[in-house]
Design a protein around this motif. Structure first.
Motif, PDB file in Angstrom:
ATOM      1  N   ARG A 167       0.857  -1.185   0.000  1.00 46.75           N
ATOM      2  CA  ARG A 167       0.000   0.000   0.000  1.00 46.75           C
ATOM      3  C   ARG A 167       0.892   1.234   0.000  1.00 46.75           C
ATOM      4  NH1 ARG A 167      -3.038  -3.504   2.888  1.00 46.75           N
ATOM      5  NH2 ARG A 167      -2.215  -2.921   4.923  1.00 46.75           N
ATOM      6  N   ILE A 168       0.752   2.017  -1.057  1.00 43.83           N
ATOM      7  CA  ILE A 168       1.506   3.257  -1.204  1.00 43.83           C
ATOM      8  C   ILE A 168       0.522   4.401  -0.981  1.00 43.83           C
ATOM      9  CG2 ILE A 168       1.254   3.239  -3.722  1.00 43.83           C
ATOM     10  CD1 ILE A 168       4.100   4.427  -3.847  1.00 43.83           C
ATOM     11  N   VAL A 169       0.935   5.400  -0.234  1.00 46.71           N
ATOM     12  CA  VAL A 169       0.019   6.453   0.195  1.00 46.71           C
ATOM     13  C   VAL A 169       0.639   7.822   0.006  1.00 46.71           C
ATOM     14  CG1 VAL A 169       0.816   6.382   2.608  1.00 46.71           C
ATOM     15  CG2 VAL A 169      -1.508   7.188   2.108  1.00 46.71           C
ATOM     16  N   THR A 170      -0.226   8.802  -0.203  1.00 49.41           N
ATOM     17  CA  THR A 170       0.152  10.210  -0.136  1.00 49.41           C
ATOM     18  C   THR A 170      -1.013  10.953   0.493  1.00 49.41           C
ATOM     19  OG1 THR A 170       1.158  12.052  -1.339  1.00 49.41           O
ATOM     20  CG2 THR A 170      -0.720  10.968  -2.406  1.00 49.41           C
ATOM     21  N   HIS A 171      -0.728  12.116   1.041  1.00 52.52           N
ATOM     22  CA  HIS A 171      -1.815  12.943   1.583  1.00 52.52           C
ATOM     23  C   HIS A 171      -1.511  14.416   1.369  1.00 52.52           C
ATOM     24  CE1 HIS A 171       0.888  13.106   5.116  1.00 52.52           C
ATOM     25  NE2 HIS A 171       0.173  14.110   5.571  1.00 52.52           N
ATOM     26  N   HIS A 172      -2.551  15.148   1.011  1.00 55.50           N
ATOM     27  CA  HIS A 172      -2.407  16.582   0.729  1.00 55.50           C
ATOM     28  C   HIS A 172      -3.684  17.323   1.099  1.00 55.50           C
ATOM     29  CE1 HIS A 172       1.348  16.063  -1.479  1.00 55.50           C
ATOM     30  NE2 HIS A 172       0.787  15.018  -2.053  1.00 55.50           N
ATOM     31  N   TRP A 173      -3.513  18.502   1.674  1.00 50.73           N
ATOM     32  CA  TRP A 173      -4.653  19.388   1.911  1.00 50.73           C
ATOM     33  C   TRP A 173      -4.981  20.147   0.629  1.00 50.73           C
ATOM     34  CZ3 TRP A 173      -7.741  19.129   5.936  1.00 50.73           C
ATOM     35  CH2 TRP A 173      -7.272  18.527   7.103  1.00 50.73           C
ATOM     36  N   SER A 174      -3.973  20.408  -0.187  1.00 47.59           N
ATOM     37  CA  SER A 174      -4.150  21.193  -1.405  1.00 47.59           C
ATOM     38  C   SER A 174      -4.488  20.296  -2.591  1.00 47.59           C
ATOM     39  CB  SER A 174      -2.865  21.955  -1.715  1.00 47.59           C
ATOM     40  OG  SER A 174      -2.953  22.601  -2.967  1.00 47.59           O
ATOM     41  N   ASP A 175      -5.301  20.825  -3.499  1.00 51.78           N
ATOM     42  CA  ASP A 175      -5.621  20.103  -4.729  1.00 51.78           C
ATOM     43  C   ASP A 175      -4.827  20.653  -5.922  1.00 51.78           C
ATOM     44  OD1 ASP A 175      -6.861  22.549  -5.109  1.00 51.78           O
ATOM     45  OD2 ASP A 175      -8.872  21.740  -5.378  1.00 51.78           O
ATOM     46  N   ASN A 176      -3.751  21.381  -5.655  1.00 49.87           N
ATOM     47  CA  ASN A 176      -2.923  21.965  -6.698  1.00 49.87           C
ATOM     48  C   ASN A 176      -2.132  20.863  -7.405  1.00 49.87           C
ATOM     49  OD1 ASN A 176      -0.499  23.224  -7.917  1.00 49.87           O
ATOM     50  ND2 ASN A 176      -1.372  25.087  -7.049  1.00 49.87           N
ATOM     51  N   TRP A 177      -2.117  20.929  -8.737  1.00 53.27           N
ATOM     52  CA  TRP A 177      -1.407  19.905  -9.524  1.00 53.27           C
ATOM     53  C   TRP A 177       0.073  19.810  -9.164  1.00 53.27           C
ATOM     54  CZ3 TRP A 177      -3.070  15.995 -12.469  1.00 53.27           C
ATOM     55  CH2 TRP A 177      -4.409  15.995 -12.867  1.00 53.27           C
ATOM     56  N   SER A 178       0.684  20.908  -8.673  1.00 45.32           N
ATOM     57  CA  SER A 178       2.111  20.864  -8.330  1.00 45.32           C
ATOM     58  C   SER A 178       2.396  19.981  -7.122  1.00 45.32           C
ATOM     59  CB  SER A 178       2.655  22.272  -8.090  1.00 45.32           C
ATOM     60  OG  SER A 178       2.103  22.825  -6.916  1.00 45.32           O
ATOM     61  N   LYS A 179       1.369  19.498  -6.457  1.00 51.86           N
ATOM     62  CA  LYS A 179       1.542  18.545  -5.353  1.00 51.86           C
ATOM     63  C   LYS A 179       1.912  17.160  -5.872  1.00 51.86           C
ATOM     64  CE  LYS A 179       0.747  21.265  -1.927  1.00 51.86           C
ATOM     65  NZ  LYS A 179       1.780  21.564  -0.947  1.00 51.86           N
ATOM     66  N   GLY A 180       1.947  16.999  -7.198  1.00 51.09           N
ATOM     67  CA  GLY A 180       2.389  15.732  -7.785  1.00 51.09           C
ATOM     68  C   GLY A 180       1.272  14.871  -8.330  1.00 51.09           C
ATOM     69  N   PHE A 181       0.113  15.461  -8.529  1.00 50.99           N
ATOM     70  CA  PHE A 181      -1.027  14.657  -8.960  1.00 50.99           C
ATOM     71  C   PHE A 181      -0.847  14.025 -10.336  1.00 50.99           C
ATOM     72  CE2 PHE A 181      -2.920  17.118  -5.506  1.00 50.99           C
ATOM     73  CZ  PHE A 181      -3.459  16.074  -4.778  1.00 50.99           C
ATOM     74  N   ASP A 182       0.016  14.596 -11.177  1.00 54.47           N
ATOM     75  CA  ASP A 182       0.305  13.947 -12.454  1.00 54.47           C
ATOM     76  C   ASP A 182       0.988  12.595 -12.224  1.00 54.47           C
ATOM     77  OD1 ASP A 182       2.539  15.458 -11.490  1.00 54.47           O
ATOM     78  OD2 ASP A 182       3.460  15.421 -13.473  1.00 54.47           O
ATOM     79  N   ILE A 183       1.900  12.549 -11.256  1.00 50.47           N
ATOM     80  CA  ILE A 183       2.594  11.297 -10.938  1.00 50.47           C
ATOM     81  C   ILE A 183       1.651  10.320 -10.239  1.00 50.47           C
ATOM     82  CG2 ILE A 183       4.492  10.251  -9.647  1.00 50.47           C
ATOM     83  CD1 ILE A 183       5.441  11.949 -12.047  1.00 50.47           C
ATOM     84  N   TYR A 184       0.844  10.807  -9.309  1.00 47.55           N
ATOM     85  CA  TYR A 184      -0.107   9.923  -8.621  1.00 47.55           C
ATOM     86  C   TYR A 184      -1.088   9.325  -9.626  1.00 47.55           C
ATOM     87  CZ  TYR A 184       1.716  12.835  -4.828  1.00 47.55           C
ATOM     88  OH  TYR A 184       2.530  13.528  -3.981  1.00 47.55           O
ATOM     89  N   GLN A 185      -1.478  10.128 -10.610  1.00 50.38           N
ATOM     90  CA  GLN A 185      -2.364   9.634 -11.668  1.00 50.38           C
ATOM     91  C   GLN A 185      -1.651   8.555 -12.492  1.00 50.38           C
ATOM     92  OE1 GLN A 185      -3.507  12.587 -14.643  1.00 50.38           O
ATOM     93  NE2 GLN A 185      -5.547  11.651 -14.764  1.00 50.38           N
TER      94      GLN A 185
END
Length: 185
Positions: free
Chosen positions: A25-43
């Motif tokens: 199980r790999i996890v990340t957590h963020h309060w922000s929904d900004n793409w610079s938080k790495g959401f391209d990689i998480y996707q």
């Protein structure tokens, strides 16, 4: 001075390596929904899991994410903090931080203190220092990076449990700097 979180909340007791047949199980957590938080990689990780390009992994996303992002395989959780967040993190095995240009991000520190080796983006600012010690850098291939951290999990996990980051150590570091400055004045 290495950042640290409250060790009374973020600690590894209760975390365990994956059991036989249990996914990493790999996890990340963020309060922000900004793409610079790495959401391209998480996707990209989500897509690799959903398409079975990599097997034996599960992705957890805790917090917020961009509204236009549709997860295919990831398990999502509402934003959490404190003891609730720490309990969720300890259910996982690996932490991923793909944030860009964050000088002192706390989200990977919280994961590390819960016993999770780190998969990190090379443009993650201060996270890179801890990542070099406790993790694997995300390379050009997410699949290869996931397989590499799985192959090195035992060594990284042991290293992390032997000498983890800590809010107590951070406080001691700042106290030493302040005492040194006061002694010179």
């Amino acid at each position: 001075i290495e950042p640290g979180a409250d060790p009374a909340v973020f600690y590894p007791m209760g975390n365990h390596p994956p059991g036989t047949g249990e996914p990493f199980r790999i996890v990340t957590h963020h309060w922000s929904d900004n793409w610079s938080k790495g959401f391209d990689i998480y996707q990209e990780i989500d897509e690799a899991i959903a398409s079975k390009a990599v097997e034996g992994f599960e992705l957890w996303i805790i917090g917020r994410w961009p509204k236009d992002l549709i997860w295919k395989a990831a398990r999502t959780r509402a934003p959490a903090s404190g003891r609730k967040l720490a309990a969720l993190l300890r259910q996982c095995h690996l932490y991923v931080s793909a944030s860009r240009h964050e000088p002192g991000a706390m989200h990977p520190v919280e994961g590390l203190q819960c016993g999770l080796p780190l998969l990190y983006h090379p443009d993650s600012g201060g996270t890179v220092t801890m990542g070099r010690r406790y993790g694997v850098e995300l390379g050009a291939s997410v699949v290869e990076s996931l397989n590499e951290i799985r192959a090195n999990y035992s060594t990284l996990h042991e290293r992390l449990l032997t000498n983890p980051p800590s809010g107590d150590l951070m406080g001691i570091g700042y106290r030493r700097v302040l005492q040194s400055l006061l002694a010179k004045s």
